[in-house]
Design an enzyme around this catalytic site. Structure first.
Site, PDB file in Angstrom:
ATOM      1  N   LYS A 197       0.855  -1.188   0.000  1.00  0.00           N
ATOM      2  CA  LYS A 197       0.000   0.000   0.000  1.00  0.00           C
ATOM      3  C   LYS A 197       0.891   1.238   0.000  1.00  0.00           C
ATOM      4  CE  LYS A 197      -3.505   2.486   2.569  1.00  0.00           C
ATOM      5  NZ  LYS A 197      -4.561   2.431   3.581  1.00  0.00           N
ATOM      6  N   ARG A 207     -10.809  10.001   2.087  1.00  0.00           N
ATOM      7  CA  ARG A 207     -10.635  10.637   3.401  1.00  0.00           C
ATOM      8  C   ARG A 207     -11.786  11.605   3.655  1.00  0.00           C
ATOM      9  NH1 ARG A 207      -4.046  11.237   2.961  1.00  0.00           N
ATOM     10  NH2 ARG A 207      -3.659   8.985   2.954  1.00  0.00           N
ATOM     11  N   LYS A 220       1.189  10.136   5.667  1.00  0.00           N
ATOM     12  CA  LYS A 220       1.320   8.744   6.094  1.00  0.00           C
ATOM     13  C   LYS A 220       2.603   8.098   5.563  1.00  0.00           C
ATOM     14  CE  LYS A 220      -3.672   8.174   6.748  1.00  0.00           C
ATOM     15  NZ  LYS A 220      -4.857   7.274   6.614  1.00  0.00           N
ATOM     16  N   LYS A 251      -2.366  -1.475  -3.691  1.00  0.00           N
ATOM     17  CA  LYS A 251      -3.212  -0.293  -3.607  1.00  0.00           C
ATOM     18  C   LYS A 251      -2.362   0.967  -3.697  1.00  0.00           C
ATOM     19  CE  LYS A 251      -6.209   1.964  -0.310  1.00  0.00           C
ATOM     20  NZ  LYS A 251      -6.644   2.006   1.046  1.00  0.00           N
ATOM     21  N   SER A 277     -10.519   5.629  -4.365  1.00  0.00           N
ATOM     22  CA  SER A 277     -11.478   6.722  -4.530  1.00  0.00           C
ATOM     23  C   SER A 277     -11.048   7.748  -5.577  1.00  0.00           C
ATOM     24  CB  SER A 277     -11.676   7.409  -3.182  1.00  0.00           C
ATOM     25  OG  SER A 277     -10.430   7.831  -2.652  1.00  0.00           O
ATOM     26  N   TYR A 316     -15.505   0.940  -6.257  1.00  0.00           N
ATOM     27  CA  TYR A 316     -16.779   1.612  -6.000  1.00  0.00           C
ATOM     28  C   TYR A 316     -17.733   1.434  -7.187  1.00  0.00           C
ATOM     29  CZ  TYR A 316     -13.977   3.710  -2.317  1.00  0.00           C
ATOM     30  OH  TYR A 316     -13.164   3.878  -1.225  1.00  0.00           O
TER      31      TYR A 316
END
Ligand code: PBG
Length: 327
Positions: A197, A207, A220, A251, A277, A316
């Site tokens: 990731k 987020r 991050k 990812k 997203s 999604y």
């Protein structure tokens, strides 16, 4: 191979039937994992940055599970949006048996027990600082975070979750989660590790969707991978397999298809990609402007994951793609 004009590669592309005969990869509904956001609000509400998706109430999440079953979608991955007043430094809601995730799992499992439920393991939807782990003086603590993740995973397993999907990128968490699940009698609960990731800009709309972007302090990069790296993804995946991961994930998705292909080639285990997203939002935004054909771009992007070697895609788009596939 004979040369032109004896060989003409266009010859086989002439007809729909001949194109179908030589097609190397196909996308089916079995390849889709539906990612959706659940909320503790009284009403489902649209996500601004992700047109066509909503944060779903328990009742609507249960309806989504029924819809997934009808469409032939094997599994749903849920992500929580909790009220910011419930967030704290240790992410207390993450393992609250009466919390949002547990209630959503129960509602969905009651409505459609045949549909697999996958739960994200990480603290970011629950922490007031928006990080996936516990934070001390701006440092994300590895080992103390793992303890919290184990408590979170057991809470999810008790609620009926089928697959635990750690997305936090702490070192050693897969082995600890496997041991914790086994010790509580959940040896049949699977682990889908977010193994490779990356620290990506493409998570922006998510987020927003879970309400952590306002909260997030810093970035991050000390736990998610550097987008420049590829050998490191092999080490990450290798460790997670050794620790007991049943499935691994790469990812984001489309910008990292080279990693998907490498991981699948190297380990030949169930390998998934997350069309995140931001990837969804880009396709939707361009389509809304009339700049691309949204449906064709959706299907082409999903097929690309199959071509790269993925066994399935978290997306999604899942219900919309399933409808296209269903004819
Ligand atoms: C965090 C988590 C993220 C996503 C899934 N789990 C975002 C992040 O790491 O900040 C991203 C999903 C998406 O963008 O669709 N534990």
């Amino acid at each position: 191979m004979a040369q032109f004009p004896t060989t003409r590669l266009r010859r086989m592309r002439q007809h729909d039937w001949s194109r179908r005969l030589m097609r190397e990869n196909t996308l089916t509904t079995d390849d889709l994992i539906w990612t959706l956001v659940v909320t503790d609000k009284a009403e489902s509400e649209p996500v601004a940055a992700m047109p066509g998706t909503k944060r779903l109430t328990f009742a609507d999440a249960a309806k989504a599970a029924v819809e997934a079953r009808a469409l032939g979608i094997p599994a749903i991955a849920i992500f929580p949006n909790i009220d910011s007043s419930l967030k704290d430094a240790r992410g207390s809601q993450a393992d609250d048996p009466n919390g949002l995730v547990g209630q959503a799992i129960k509602a969905m499992k009651d409505a459609a027990p045949e549909v697999g439920i996958i739960c994200d393991v990480a603290l970011d939807p629950f922490t007031d600082h928006g990080h996936d782990g516990l934070m001390e003086n701006g440092i994300i603590l590895n080992d103390p975070t793992i303890e919290r993740l184990c408590q979170q995973a057991i809470c999810q397993a008790r609620a009926g979750c089928d697959v635990i999907a750690p997305s936090d990128m702490m070192d050693g968490r897969v082995g600890a989660l496997r041991a914790a699940l086994d010790s509580e009698g959940f040896e049949d609960v699977m682990i889908l590790s977010y193994a490779a990731k990356y620290a990506s800009a493409f998570y922006g709309p998510y987020r927003d969707a879970i309400g952590s972007s306002a909260a997030l302090q810093g970035d991050k990069k000390t736990y998610q991978m550097d987008p420049a790296n590829t050998d490191e993804s092999i080490r990450e995946v290798e460790l997670d397999i050794a620790e007991g991961a049943d499935m691994v994930m790469v990812k984001p998705g489309l910008p990292y298809l080279d990693i998907v292909a490498r991981v699948k080639d190297a380990f030949a285990l169930p390998t998934y990609a997350f069309q995140v997203s931001g990837e969804y939002a880009m396709i939707e935004a361009a389509a809304a402007n009339g700049w691309i054909d949204g449906e064709r771009a959706m299907m082409e992007s999903l097929l690309a994951f199959k071509r790269a070697g993925a066994d399935g895609v978290l997306t999604y788009f899942a219900p919309r793609a399933a409808k296209v596939l269903g004819g």
